[in-house]
Design a protein around this motif. Sequence first.
Motif, PDB file in Angstrom:
ATOM      1  N   GLY A  12       0.802  -1.205   0.000  1.00  0.00           N
ATOM      2  CA  GLY A  12       0.000   0.000   0.000  1.00  0.00           C
ATOM      3  C   GLY A  12       0.839   1.260   0.000  1.00  0.00           C
ATOM      4  O   GLY A  12       1.962   1.278   0.500  1.00  0.00           O
ATOM      5  N   PHE A  13       0.275   2.349  -0.535  1.00  0.00           N
ATOM      6  CA  PHE A  13       0.983   3.624  -0.595  1.00  0.00           C
ATOM      7  C   PHE A  13       0.856   4.415   0.700  1.00  0.00           C
ATOM      8  O   PHE A  13       1.829   4.964   1.199  1.00  0.00           O
ATOM      9  N   THR A  14      -0.358   4.505   1.252  1.00  0.00           N
ATOM     10  CA  THR A  14      -0.575   5.286   2.469  1.00  0.00           C
ATOM     11  C   THR A  14      -0.102   4.495   3.678  1.00  0.00           C
ATOM     12  O   THR A  14      -0.566   3.384   3.919  1.00  0.00           O
ATOM     13  N   PRO A  15       0.815   5.036   4.463  1.00  0.00           N
ATOM     14  CA  PRO A  15       1.296   4.310   5.647  1.00  0.00           C
ATOM     15  C   PRO A  15       0.170   4.037   6.629  1.00  0.00           C
ATOM     16  O   PRO A  15      -0.686   4.898   6.855  1.00  0.00           O
ATOM     17  N   HIS A 131     -11.359   3.650  -8.966  1.00  0.00           N
ATOM     18  CA  HIS A 131     -12.643   3.673  -8.246  1.00  0.00           C
ATOM     19  C   HIS A 131     -12.820   2.430  -7.377  1.00  0.00           C
ATOM     20  O   HIS A 131     -13.885   1.812  -7.341  1.00  0.00           O
ATOM     21  N   PHE A 132     -11.734   2.068  -6.675  1.00  0.00           N
ATOM     22  CA  PHE A 132     -11.809   0.908  -5.795  1.00  0.00           C
ATOM     23  C   PHE A 132     -12.434   1.318  -4.459  1.00  0.00           C
ATOM     24  O   PHE A 132     -11.987   2.256  -3.799  1.00  0.00           O
ATOM     25  N   GLY A 133     -13.468   0.615  -4.050  1.00  0.00           N
ATOM     26  CA  GLY A 133     -14.088   0.826  -2.751  1.00  0.00           C
ATOM     27  C   GLY A 133     -14.776   2.171  -2.599  1.00  0.00           C
ATOM     28  O   GLY A 133     -14.944   2.938  -3.551  1.00  0.00           O
ATOM     29  N   GLN A 134     -15.181   2.444  -1.381  1.00  0.00           N
ATOM     30  CA  GLN A 134     -15.853   3.697  -1.041  1.00  0.00           C
ATOM     31  C   GLN A 134     -14.910   4.547  -0.188  1.00  0.00           C
ATOM     32  O   GLN A 134     -14.469   4.100   0.872  1.00  0.00           O
ATOM     33  N   ASP A 135     -14.602   5.755  -0.659  1.00  0.00           N
ATOM     34  CA  ASP A 135     -13.725   6.664   0.099  1.00  0.00           C
ATOM     35  C   ASP A 135     -12.414   5.988   0.476  1.00  0.00           C
ATOM     36  O   ASP A 135     -11.879   6.198   1.571  1.00  0.00           O
ATOM     37  N   TYR A 136     -11.880   5.169  -0.437  1.00  0.00           N
ATOM     38  CA  TYR A 136     -10.681   4.386  -0.134  1.00  0.00           C
ATOM     39  C   TYR A 136      -9.452   5.271  -0.232  1.00  0.00           C
ATOM     40  O   TYR A 136      -9.124   5.794  -1.299  1.00  0.00           O
ATOM     41  N   ALA A 139      -3.655   3.286  -2.400  1.00  0.00           N
ATOM     42  CA  ALA A 139      -3.385   2.628  -3.678  1.00  0.00           C
ATOM     43  C   ALA A 139      -2.465   1.474  -3.347  1.00  0.00           C
ATOM     44  O   ALA A 139      -1.732   1.519  -2.359  1.00  0.00           O
ATOM     45  N   PHE A 140      -2.511   0.410  -4.144  1.00  0.00           N
ATOM     46  CA  PHE A 140      -1.637  -0.716  -3.840  1.00  0.00           C
ATOM     47  C   PHE A 140      -1.326  -1.551  -5.081  1.00  0.00           C
ATOM     48  O   PHE A 140      -2.004  -1.488  -6.111  1.00  0.00           O
ATOM     49  N   MET A 146      -2.065  -2.801 -10.403  1.00  0.00           N
ATOM     50  CA  MET A 146      -2.141  -1.627  -9.553  1.00  0.00           C
ATOM     51  C   MET A 146      -3.612  -1.299  -9.285  1.00  0.00           C
ATOM     52  O   MET A 146      -4.454  -1.470 -10.176  1.00  0.00           O
ATOM     53  N   VAL A 147      -3.911  -0.825  -8.077  1.00  0.00           N
ATOM     54  CA  VAL A 147      -5.283  -0.518  -7.672  1.00  0.00           C
ATOM     55  C   VAL A 147      -5.290   0.859  -7.011  1.00  0.00           C
ATOM     56  O   VAL A 147      -4.420   1.148  -6.176  1.00  0.00           O
ATOM     57  N   PHE A 148      -6.284   1.694  -7.358  1.00  0.00           N
ATOM     58  CA  PHE A 148      -6.315   3.070  -6.880  1.00  0.00           C
ATOM     59  C   PHE A 148      -7.680   3.441  -6.318  1.00  0.00           C
ATOM     60  O   PHE A 148      -8.707   3.243  -6.966  1.00  0.00           O
ATOM     61  N   GLY A 149      -7.664   3.990  -5.099  1.00  0.00           N
ATOM     62  CA  GLY A 149      -8.885   4.509  -4.512  1.00  0.00           C
ATOM     63  C   GLY A 149      -9.134   5.939  -4.951  1.00  0.00           C
ATOM     64  O   GLY A 149      -8.244   6.611  -5.483  1.00  0.00           O
ATOM     65  N   ASP A 150     -10.330   6.420  -4.677  1.00  0.00           N
ATOM     66  CA  ASP A 150     -10.706   7.790  -5.028  1.00  0.00           C
ATOM     67  C   ASP A 150     -10.377   8.787  -3.923  1.00  0.00           C
ATOM     68  O   ASP A 150     -10.566   9.991  -4.107  1.00  0.00           O
ATOM     69  N   GLY A 151      -9.890   8.296  -2.778  1.00  0.00           N
ATOM     70  CA  GLY A 151      -9.691   9.196  -1.656  1.00  0.00           C
ATOM     71  C   GLY A 151     -11.014   9.591  -1.043  1.00  0.00           C
ATOM     72  O   GLY A 151     -12.088   9.288  -1.567  1.00  0.00           O
ATOM     73  N   ASP A 152     -10.944  10.296   0.072  1.00  0.00           N
ATOM     74  CA  ASP A 152     -12.156  10.677   0.785  1.00  0.00           C
ATOM     75  C   ASP A 152     -12.697  12.033   0.364  1.00  0.00           C
ATOM     76  O   ASP A 152     -13.800  12.405   0.718  1.00  0.00           O
ATOM     77  N   GLY A 153     -11.884  12.808  -0.387  1.00  0.00           N
ATOM     78  CA  GLY A 153     -12.316  14.120  -0.835  1.00  0.00           C
ATOM     79  C   GLY A 153     -12.150  15.227   0.188  1.00  0.00           C
ATOM     80  O   GLY A 153     -12.249  16.405  -0.165  1.00  0.00           O
ATOM     81  N   GLU A 154     -11.890  14.871   1.446  1.00  0.00           N
ATOM     82  CA  GLU A 154     -11.677  15.862   2.496  1.00  0.00           C
ATOM     83  C   GLU A 154     -10.192  16.073   2.772  1.00  0.00           C
ATOM     84  O   GLU A 154      -9.719  17.206   2.857  1.00  0.00           O
ATOM     85  N   LEU A 155      -9.465  14.974   2.903  1.00  0.00           N
ATOM     86  CA  LEU A 155      -8.033  15.037   3.178  1.00  0.00           C
ATOM     87  C   LEU A 155      -7.191  14.522   2.019  1.00  0.00           C
ATOM     88  O   LEU A 155      -6.097  15.027   1.771  1.00  0.00           O
ATOM     89  N   PHE A 156      -7.725  13.515   1.309  1.00  0.00           N
ATOM     90  CA  PHE A 156      -7.001  12.902   0.204  1.00  0.00           C
ATOM     91  C   PHE A 156      -7.788  13.018  -1.097  1.00  0.00           C
ATOM     92  O   PHE A 156      -8.984  12.723  -1.134  1.00  0.00           O
TER      93      PHE A 156
END
Length: 350
Positions: A12-15, A131-136, A139-140, A146-156
């Motif tokens: 994963g990218f985010t620690p 578009h993996f998951g909800q507010d994910y 990335a990993f 490779m798989v990428f989330g959309d982030g939460d939109g508030e912080l990421f």
Amino acid sequence: MARPDDTIAHRGFTPPYILERLREHGSPRQRRFAEATLTHDRSFRAVRGPQPAPPLPEASAPGRPARYIYSAEHSETLPGRLVREEGQPGVDDPAADEAYRWLGATYRFFWEVFERHSIDAKGMPLIGTVHFGQDYDNAFWNGAQMVFGDGDGELFRRFTVAVDVVAHELAHGVTERESGLVYAGQSGALNESLSDVFGSLVKQHHLGQRAGQADWLIGAELLTEAVQGRALRSMAEPGSAFDDPVLGRDPQPAHMDRFVVTQADNGGVHINSGIPNRAFYLAAQALGGYAWEVAGRVWYATLRDSRLSPDIDFAGFAALSIDNADRRYGRQSREQQAIREAWQAVGVRA
């Protein structure tokens, strides 16, 4: 000695320490998406070995990538629905087009600089799911794609927005194919550092930047304006990337005298990677020019060195990098001295 997650492909990218901090100090919504991301990550870490890829055509011709971009459509099913493949025009989906573009930039870097033909050096198709998951908030690399989330939109923001994030995950595949560095302790921190090194070099290559022009930040475009920080990591100044009431303070050390001994994060793989990250930065700065031309070539040669054991530590990697500089540029050469001094500056004695 047994090591946690020796055979796990998930990188994963985010620690996890950022997500754990967010779970404890964020708003109710932020806590929910932090917990959801941690839960997803734990479930993927429970799956051992590379994950199966969808059936695809044979390897592409040398010098040409084969990109396949899928959408998970906010589910956790991989790879998802195919939305764009090699040679097709852009689609009405910024995340899909960013993944396509940055996978191409990463392929071009490895091909043009190292003559490496994709992840396995044999033309392996580059598979990305958006578009993996909800507010994910992650990335990993899972051993096949490779798989990428959309982030939460508030912080990421979405995790496809930054070329170095995409390149970081692809580079995990290269490291896995070349050395199989154990993802724990110092070898795991080297695994993470190599992805940061190549992620930064891809960004610099894409922008045509020399070492002195680059920001040496990892994920600079990822954080929203709500976060008090510049990026998730700084290769130039580990420990300075962010200092935020919610996310906490960047814990990366820049020197061995601050090496973090912990059982968390597979023995601190995302934390202690700051030490070899700074060593690379110092070498590249001392040598000048384009960072991929000398320091990058030496690091790549070291990654591919048959003497590199999967459980190598910082000192072992440093010694091999100095030896590879010796072989390429000569004993007591300017290049070898710069790399030796960079490791010494971060407290690693080869």
